[in-house]
Design an enzyme around this catalytic site. Structure first.
Site, PDB file in Angstrom:
ATOM      1  N   GLY A  43     -29.614 -12.262 -47.799  1.00  0.00           N
ATOM      2  CA  GLY A  43     -29.689 -12.780 -46.427  1.00  0.00           C
ATOM      3  C   GLY A  43     -28.863 -11.917 -45.499  1.00  0.00           C
ATOM      4  N   LYS A  68     -23.085 -16.970 -54.804  1.00  0.00           N
ATOM      5  CA  LYS A  68     -23.349 -16.589 -53.416  1.00  0.00           C
ATOM      6  C   LYS A  68     -22.153 -15.788 -52.923  1.00  0.00           C
ATOM      7  CE  LYS A  68     -24.705 -18.578 -48.943  1.00  0.00           C
ATOM      8  NZ  LYS A  68     -25.324 -19.733 -48.274  1.00  0.00           N
ATOM      9  N   GLU A 135     -24.152 -24.738 -59.184  1.00  0.00           N
ATOM     10  CA  GLU A 135     -25.244 -25.039 -60.107  1.00  0.00           C
ATOM     11  C   GLU A 135     -26.549 -24.417 -59.613  1.00  0.00           C
ATOM     12  OE1 GLU A 135     -27.757 -29.063 -61.371  1.00  0.00           O
ATOM     13  OE2 GLU A 135     -26.438 -29.065 -59.645  1.00  0.00           O
ATOM     14  N   ILE A 137     -30.321 -24.879 -59.053  1.00  0.00           N
ATOM     15  CA  ILE A 137     -31.334 -25.942 -58.991  1.00  0.00           C
ATOM     16  C   ILE A 137     -32.621 -25.390 -59.592  1.00  0.00           C
ATOM     17  CG2 ILE A 137     -32.706 -27.409 -57.450  1.00  0.00           C
ATOM     18  CD1 ILE A 137     -29.743 -28.233 -57.565  1.00  0.00           C
ATOM     19  N   ASP A 177     -28.762 -26.334 -40.388  1.00  0.00           N
ATOM     20  CA  ASP A 177     -29.668 -25.178 -40.535  1.00  0.00           C
ATOM     21  C   ASP A 177     -30.832 -25.598 -41.439  1.00  0.00           C
ATOM     22  OD1 ASP A 177     -30.640 -22.602 -40.252  1.00  0.00           O
ATOM     23  OD2 ASP A 177     -29.333 -21.729 -41.779  1.00  0.00           O
ATOM     24  N   ASN A 182     -34.306 -23.726 -46.276  1.00  0.00           N
ATOM     25  CA  ASN A 182     -33.090 -24.229 -46.910  1.00  0.00           C
ATOM     26  C   ASN A 182     -33.280 -25.560 -47.629  1.00  0.00           C
ATOM     27  OD1 ASN A 182     -31.408 -22.064 -46.380  1.00  0.00           O
ATOM     28  ND2 ASN A 182     -30.932 -22.805 -44.312  1.00  0.00           N
ATOM     29  N   ASP A 194     -27.540 -24.266 -48.731  1.00  0.00           N
ATOM     30  CA  ASP A 194     -27.039 -23.474 -47.603  1.00  0.00           C
ATOM     31  C   ASP A 194     -26.348 -24.350 -46.549  1.00  0.00           C
ATOM     32  OD1 ASP A 194     -26.559 -21.281 -46.093  1.00  0.00           O
ATOM     33  OD2 ASP A 194     -28.640 -20.749 -45.698  1.00  0.00           O
TER      34      ASP A 194
HETATM   35  N1  LIG Z   1     -28.208 -23.541 -55.945  1.00  0.00           N
HETATM   36  C1  LIG Z   1     -29.337 -22.827 -55.881  1.00  0.00           C
HETATM   37  N2  LIG Z   1     -30.315 -22.992 -56.817  1.00  0.00           N
HETATM   38  C2  LIG Z   1     -31.450 -22.269 -56.769  1.00  0.00           C
HETATM   39  N3  LIG Z   1     -31.702 -21.328 -55.836  1.00  0.00           N
HETATM   40  C3  LIG Z   1     -30.773 -21.098 -54.878  1.00  0.00           C
HETATM   41  C4  LIG Z   1     -29.548 -21.837 -54.846  1.00  0.00           C
HETATM   42  N4  LIG Z   1     -28.810 -21.410 -53.798  1.00  0.00           N
HETATM   43  C5  LIG Z   1     -29.542 -20.447 -53.201  1.00  0.00           C
HETATM   44  N5  LIG Z   1     -30.734 -20.246 -53.829  1.00  0.00           N
HETATM   45  C6  LIG Z   1     -31.767 -19.267 -53.463  1.00  0.00           C
HETATM   46  O1  LIG Z   1     -31.179 -18.217 -52.687  1.00  0.00           O
HETATM   47  C7  LIG Z   1     -31.711 -18.190 -51.370  1.00  0.00           C
HETATM   48  C8  LIG Z   1     -30.618 -17.888 -50.349  1.00  0.00           C
HETATM   49  O2  LIG Z   1     -29.586 -18.860 -50.416  1.00  0.00           O
HETATM   50  P1  LIG Z   1     -28.893 -19.421 -49.094  1.00  0.00           P
HETATM   51  O3  LIG Z   1     -29.917 -20.068 -48.247  1.00  0.00           O
HETATM   52  O4  LIG Z   1     -27.733 -20.259 -49.526  1.00  0.00           O
HETATM   53  O5  LIG Z   1     -28.299 -18.126 -48.441  1.00  0.00           O
HETATM   54  P2  LIG Z   1     -28.791 -17.285 -47.164  1.00  0.00           P
HETATM   55  O6  LIG Z   1     -29.815 -18.023 -46.385  1.00  0.00           O
HETATM   56  O7  LIG Z   1     -29.070 -15.911 -47.628  1.00  0.00           O
HETATM   57  O8  LIG Z   1     -27.492 -17.245 -46.432  1.00  0.00           O
HETATM   58  P3  LIG Z   1     -27.325 -16.907 -44.913  1.00  0.00           P
HETATM   59  O9  LIG Z   1     -28.155 -17.943 -44.196  1.00  0.00           O
HETATM   60  O10 LIG Z   1     -25.887 -17.028 -44.716  1.00  0.00           O
HETATM   61  O11 LIG Z   1     -27.864 -15.515 -44.744  1.00  0.00           O
HETATM   62  C9  LIG Z   1     -32.330 -19.547 -51.184  1.00  0.00           C
HETATM   63  O12 LIG Z   1     -33.362 -19.526 -50.256  1.00  0.00           O
HETATM   64  C10 LIG Z   1     -32.819 -19.902 -52.576  1.00  0.00           C
HETATM   65  O13 LIG Z   1     -34.067 -19.292 -52.816  1.00  0.00           O
HETATM   66 MG   LIG Z   2     -30.607 -19.957 -46.330  1.00  0.00          MG
END
Ligand SMILES: Nc1ncnc2c1ncn2[C@@H]1O[C@H](COP(=O)(O)OP(=O)(O)OP(=O)(O)O)[C@@H](O)[C@H]1O
Ligand SMILES: [Mg+2]
Length: 248
Positions: A43, A68, A135, A137, A177, A182, A194
């Site tokens: 991201g 993350k 964890e 998911i 968000d 998300n 997120d």
């Molecule tokens: N706990 C989880 N279990 C399974 N998949 C996850 C999990 N956390 C994140 N993901 C996967 O990673 C992707 C990105 O995670 P997240 O939305 O937390 O970060 P991000 O959107 O990249 O962060 P930012 O918005 O700060 O750029 C999610 O869309 C999902 O596909």
């Molecule tokens: Mg996200």
């Protein structure tokens, strides 16, 4: 062996600066995770990796966790700083880039912990500076976002999503968000992820942010064959706000 495998991530991205790498090694040697196995997402602000954890016994399937990592270099530090300052829990945050990013990760960890008391979210395992471990998911692989795995029964899925939002309101928390990006589809049950932008409902813009979240979702679900009436949902939310205001 496991340590060596971390080496391959070294050159991967700017996020693996010396500081982050050292902290990853530390977490690995503490047994918080065993081995990083794949890079899931990149991201704007964070990189997401899948990692294995140790099996507890012979019969155990391999367990996975999500790592993350907030990027120390690429983060929109000014925006993070301004958003944190608006959250009354962090009104006195110092304007130092590292502090802001670490606090941002800490806020996400705390938000997930709070949400966890009322809804299903990834169980938070550890936050260490800019690294957040939780964890995974999903059964044997990460569950997909509803954007990529459209719920079979969109109306029912939306109703459960609204129940989650209302449960969070009751503990004074708004995701901030929420969208098809998300929310994961975990066997036809929504799991919110997120939480870095979550704020208290009784913050200055808490209610506005809540309506924005819900409007995003109505748009997405109606595009996918639900028949949600925005005015009805607003009415429900306003009633819930009324009772919540009295309780908070
Ligand atoms: N706990 C989880 N279990 C399974 N998949 C996850 C999990 N956390 C994140 N993901 C996967 O990673 C992707 C990105 O995670 P997240 O939305 O937390 O970060 P991000 O959107 O990249 O962060 P930012 O918005 O700060 O750029 C999610 O869309 C999902 O596909
Ligand atoms: Mg996200």
């Amino acid at each position: 062996m496991a340590k060596r495998s971390l080496e391959k991530w070294k050159t991967y991205n700017s996020v693996f600066d010396e500081f982050t790498r050292r902290n990853l090694f530390r977490l690995q040697s503490q047994g918080i995770f065993e081995d990083m196995v794949s890079h899931i997402s990149q991201g704007k602000e964070a990189l997401i990796f899948l990692a294995t954890t140790k099996k507890q016994n012979q019969e155990d399937k391999t367990n996975y966790v999500i790592i993350k990592i907030y990027r120390l270099e690429n983060c929109d530090f000014n925006q993070m700083f301004n958003l944190l300052r608006m959250d009354k829990r962090y009104i006195n945050i110092k304007r130092s880039k590292r502090d802001v990013i670490f606090t941002w990760a800490q806020r996400e960890f705390r938000n997930i912990m709070r949400a966890r008391s009322v809804i299903r979210v990834p169980i938070p395992i550890k936050q260490y500076y800019n690294i957040l471990i939780m964890e995974m998911i999903g059964d044997n692989e990460p569950a997909r976002k509803i954007k990529d795995d459209i719920p079979k029964y969109p109306q029912k899925f939306f109703d459960t999503t609204m129940e989650n939002i209302i449960k969070m309101m009751k503990i004074n928390l708004v995701h901030g968000d929420l969208s098809q990006y998300n929310i994961l589809n975990n066997n036809e049950e929504p799991v919110f992820i997120d939480f870095s932008q979550a704020v208290p409902l009784n913050d200055v813009s808490g209610k506005e942010i809540l309506f924005r979240d819900v409007d995003n979702l109505i748009k997405f679900f109606n595009k996918n064959k639900a028949k949600i009436k925005q005015a009805e949902i607003r009415e429900t939310l306003l009633q819930e706000m009324d009772t919540t205001d009295k309780e908070l």
